[in-house]
Design an enzyme around this catalytic site. Structure first.
Site, PDB file in Angstrom:
ATOM      1  N   LYS A   1      49.644  44.102  35.695  1.00  0.00           N
ATOM      2  CA  LYS A   1      48.605  43.891  34.680  1.00  0.00           C
ATOM      3  C   LYS A   1      47.244  43.837  35.355  1.00  0.00           C
ATOM      4  CE  LYS A   1      46.880  40.519  31.294  1.00  0.00           C
ATOM      5  NZ  LYS A   1      47.171  39.282  30.520  1.00  0.00           N
TER       6      LYS A   1
ATOM      7  N   LYS B   1      49.569  40.213  38.219  1.00  0.00           N
ATOM      8  CA  LYS B   1      48.279  40.410  37.545  1.00  0.00           C
ATOM      9  C   LYS B   1      47.141  40.213  38.541  1.00  0.00           C
ATOM     10  CE  LYS B   1      45.707  38.129  33.776  1.00  0.00           C
ATOM     11  NZ  LYS B   1      45.816  37.097  32.715  1.00  0.00           N
TER      12      LYS B   1
ATOM     13  N   ASP C   1      51.175  33.590  31.336  1.00  0.00           N
ATOM     14  CA  ASP C   1      50.400  34.089  32.466  1.00  0.00           C
ATOM     15  C   ASP C   1      49.998  32.867  33.294  1.00  0.00           C
ATOM     16  OD1 ASP C   1      50.344  36.210  30.515  1.00  0.00           O
ATOM     17  OD2 ASP C   1      48.592  37.077  31.515  1.00  0.00           O
TER      18      ASP C   1
END
Length: 229
Positions: A190, A161, A97
């Protein structure tokens, strides 16, 4: 995804069980991994330094280790992010991430954002590692979120995300919908940041999120069980 069809087990598999605090100790990370194993979450989200430790703790399970790159500010420079990404993968990371350079997004330097996303994605794809791109939406205008999502739709990381959880705001249903509507099925979304109960989690899933970043996984699963009795 239809939240009404979730079971406790399938819900747990949407969670990136998270401990990214600066004061994390080995006891904290050992506890995080034990909880993740018990719940059988998708992943533990940790700072890069703990990658090898968590990989060993989770050995023999299908719970992934996810390293946070350029976290939480995204302002360390692209070469530094690439080095950290490679290092995390060498240490055993299954997922990455990374935080975009939000300042470059605010300056609408989309060429930089694209290059960053392309290079980070290429490293991960080559090594069969899932990659998620963190926008940090609390600092962005809706048009900027949409533009970032459009770039992602073309570059095709695995996920985009909403947030680090360390900014001035976290995930919102409006932002998840905007991101999902833009990328459609080309990229997953996400939601992370401020998701601490089943009601909020459910709203994010119904808006299109297929991963949930949270440090409240245990509480959310408990509330889910009570709500679905």
């Amino acid at each position: 995804m239809d939240s009404s069809k979730l079971t406790k087990e399938s819900l747990a598999k949407l969670f990136d069980h998270t401990f990214l605090k600066a004061y994390a100790t080995s006891d904290d990370l050992k506890s995080l991994c034990e909880q993740a194993k018990t719940m059988n979450t998708a992943m533990v989200a940790i700072n890069t330094a703990w990658t090898a430790f968590c990989k060993k703790e989770l050995e023999g399970t299908d719970v992934h280790v996810g390293a946070a790159i350029g976290f939480p500010l995204g302002q360390c420079g692209l070469e530094t992010k690439l080095f950290e990404c490679n290092y995390a993968i060498e240490q055993g990371a299954d997922e990455i991430d990374y935080v975009i350079d939000v300042g470059q997004a605010k300056m609408h330097n989309w060429a930089y954002i694209r290059e960053e996303m392309e290079k980070m994605t290429a490293i991960c794809k080559e090594k069969n590692i899932l990659i998620k791109v963190i926008f940090e939406n609390c600092y962005l205008e809706k048009e900027e979120i949409q533009k970032l999502s459009e770039i992602a739709k073309e570059v095709k990381p695995d996920f985009i995300k909403t947030s680090t959880g360390f900014g001035t705001g976290g995930a919102t249903v409006e932002d998840v919908k905007l991101m999902k509507d833009t990328v459609q099925d080309a990229v997953q979304v996400k939601a992370a940041g401020g998701i601490r109960d089943w009601k909020t989690c459910k709203a994010m899933i119904d808006a299109g999120a297929t991963r949930i970043g949270t440090s409240s996984s245990i509480q959310i699963l408990k509330e889910f069980e009570e709500a679905t009795k």
